[in-house]
Design a protein around this motif. Structure first.
Motif, PDB file in Angstrom:
ATOM      1  N   GLU A  70       0.839  -1.195   0.000  1.00 16.97           N
ATOM      2  CA  GLU A  70       0.000   0.000   0.000  1.00 16.97           C
ATOM      3  C   GLU A  70       0.874   1.245   0.000  1.00 16.97           C
ATOM      4  O   GLU A  70       2.065   1.204   0.313  1.00 16.97           O
ATOM      5  CB  GLU A  70      -0.953   0.006   1.189  1.00 16.97           C
ATOM      6  N   MET A  71       0.274   2.354  -0.325  1.00 18.38           N
ATOM      7  CA  MET A  71       1.014   3.592  -0.527  1.00 18.38           C
ATOM      8  C   MET A  71       1.748   4.077   0.722  1.00 18.38           C
ATOM      9  O   MET A  71       2.834   4.650   0.641  1.00 18.38           O
ATOM     10  CB  MET A  71       0.054   4.664  -1.026  1.00 18.38           C
ATOM     11  N   LYS A  99      -2.782  -2.329  -2.800  1.00 20.86           N
ATOM     12  CA  LYS A  99      -4.066  -1.956  -2.189  1.00 20.86           C
ATOM     13  C   LYS A  99      -4.815  -0.925  -3.023  1.00 20.86           C
ATOM     14  O   LYS A  99      -6.032  -0.997  -3.182  1.00 20.86           O
ATOM     15  CB  LYS A  99      -3.833  -1.423  -0.779  1.00 20.86           C
ATOM     16  N   GLN A 100      -4.110   0.039  -3.551  1.00 22.55           N
ATOM     17  CA  GLN A 100      -4.741   1.099  -4.328  1.00 22.55           C
ATOM     18  C   GLN A 100      -4.919   0.725  -5.808  1.00 22.55           C
ATOM     19  O   GLN A 100      -5.455   1.507  -6.586  1.00 22.55           O
ATOM     20  CB  GLN A 100      -3.934   2.390  -4.224  1.00 22.55           C
ATOM     21  N   LYS A 101      -4.434  -0.478  -6.191  1.00 21.57           N
ATOM     22  CA  LYS A 101      -4.576  -0.982  -7.559  1.00 21.57           C
ATOM     23  C   LYS A 101      -4.023   0.014  -8.583  1.00 21.57           C
ATOM     24  O   LYS A 101      -4.654   0.350  -9.573  1.00 21.57           O
ATOM     25  CB  LYS A 101      -6.047  -1.288  -7.866  1.00 21.57           C
ATOM     26  N   LEU A 102      -2.826   0.488  -8.291  1.00 23.94           N
ATOM     27  CA  LEU A 102      -2.185   1.464  -9.169  1.00 23.94           C
ATOM     28  C   LEU A 102      -0.882   0.923  -9.738  1.00 23.94           C
ATOM     29  O   LEU A 102      -0.122   0.239  -9.044  1.00 23.94           O
ATOM     30  CB  LEU A 102      -1.883   2.757  -8.402  1.00 23.94           C
ATOM     31  N   SER A 114      -2.950   8.874 -12.667  1.00 22.13           N
ATOM     32  CA  SER A 114      -2.258   8.166 -11.584  1.00 22.13           C
ATOM     33  C   SER A 114      -1.644   9.141 -10.594  1.00 22.13           C
ATOM     34  O   SER A 114      -1.735   8.966  -9.374  1.00 22.13           O
ATOM     35  CB  SER A 114      -1.164   7.252 -12.162  1.00 22.13           C
ATOM     36  N   MET A 117      -4.385  10.648  -8.435  1.00 18.96           N
ATOM     37  CA  MET A 117      -4.904   9.677  -7.467  1.00 18.96           C
ATOM     38  C   MET A 117      -3.917   9.456  -6.328  1.00 18.96           C
ATOM     39  O   MET A 117      -4.294   9.383  -5.159  1.00 18.96           O
ATOM     40  CB  MET A 117      -5.210   8.356  -8.169  1.00 18.96           C
ATOM     41  N   ILE A 118      -2.623   9.375  -6.679  1.00 22.56           N
ATOM     42  CA  ILE A 118      -1.591   9.189  -5.649  1.00 22.56           C
ATOM     43  C   ILE A 118      -1.574  10.371  -4.690  1.00 22.56           C
ATOM     44  O   ILE A 118      -1.510  10.200  -3.469  1.00 22.56           O
ATOM     45  CB  ILE A 118      -0.211   9.007  -6.317  1.00 22.56           C
ATOM     46  N   MET A 121      -4.869  10.264  -2.497  1.00 16.31           N
ATOM     47  CA  MET A 121      -4.874   9.177  -1.516  1.00 16.31           C
ATOM     48  C   MET A 121      -3.828   9.393  -0.434  1.00 16.31           C
ATOM     49  O   MET A 121      -4.044   9.067   0.733  1.00 16.31           O
ATOM     50  CB  MET A 121      -4.686   7.841  -2.219  1.00 16.31           C
ATOM     51  N   SER A 122      -2.683   9.944  -0.812  1.00 18.21           N
ATOM     52  CA  SER A 122      -1.654  10.252   0.188  1.00 18.21           C
ATOM     53  C   SER A 122      -2.144  11.327   1.151  1.00 18.21           C
ATOM     54  O   SER A 122      -1.922  11.252   2.358  1.00 18.21           O
ATOM     55  CB  SER A 122      -0.373  10.719  -0.503  1.00 18.21           C
TER      56      SER A 122
END
Length: 210
Positions: A70-71, A99-102, A114, A117-118, A121-122
């Motif tokens: 995960e990130m 986990k984040q499917k990236l 991407s 989203m990063i 989410m961060s």
């Protein structure tokens, strides 16, 4: 090379869940080559060098793949996460975040979705940590205001390294052996010289009422 980067914040945690998640991800996404592992068990508040990110960058080369569960494994804050990802991209390494499917491809410089989203989410992960910290502080403050003592209740006896040898220690004491002889002749051979002493054994016996 495919490298699985595993990190937990304390020695009491395990990396096995992360390892299993990464292996399952590899099996489900046709990444069936050998996975090398870089395992780090240190506080998230340590420096980048202490978290062995430097070792990660020493290991990887252009064309490699790095996988994390995960990130949050890439940094404590949004800034740290983004800096780590940017550095991986500069090394031409593909990053998979389970986990984040990236999947972040270093060859796609215009992958704005991407990157967005990063970043989001961060930010949310960092916000969640801050909120948890704030709620914890407020809860402790409220308990203190109500006169509730914080910390462990008085009289609480913590587990000791001597507990598993308790019966043997009692037996030897009843036979009249001194603490020095108990430590030197009976405890040191099984516990190791650095793990026991007359002073610590004496303290243990007093706390246990022995």
């Amino acid at each position: 090379m495919t490298l699985g980067y595993l990190r937990v914040s304390t020695d009491k945690q395990t990396v096995e869940n992360q390892r299993n998640e990464i292996l399952n991800y590899c099996n489900n996404n046709s990444l069936n080559g050998k996975v090398e592992w870089l395992e780090v068990k240190m506080s998230t508040r340590k420096s980048e060098r202490d978290r062995k990110l430097d070792e990660l960058f020493d290991k990887i080369k252009s064309g490699d793949t790095v996988i994390v569960s995960e990130m949050s494994r890439l940094g404590r804050s949004t800034q740290e996460v983004l800096q780590t990802i940017d550095k991986l991209m500069s090394h031409k390494v593909e990053l998979h975040i389970v986990k984040q499917k990236l999947v972040v491809n270093p060859n796609n410089k215009n992958d704005f979705i991407s990157k967005a989203m990063i970043t989001l989410m961060s930010l949310f992960a960092e916000l969640e940590r801050d909120l948890i910290s704030q709620r914890t502080k407020e809860a402790l403050k409220a308990r203190k205001a109500l006169g509730i003592e914080l910390g462990k209740p008085k009289g609480t006896i913590q587990a000791s390294k001597y507990d598993e040898h308790k019966n043997r220690i009692i037996e030897l004491k009843e036979l009249g052996l001194s603490l020095n002889k108990i430590v030197k002749n009976h405890l040191e051979p099984v516990m190791g010289k650095s793990n026991c002493s007359v002073q610590s054994l004496s303290t243990y016996l007093k706390k246990r009422g022995l």
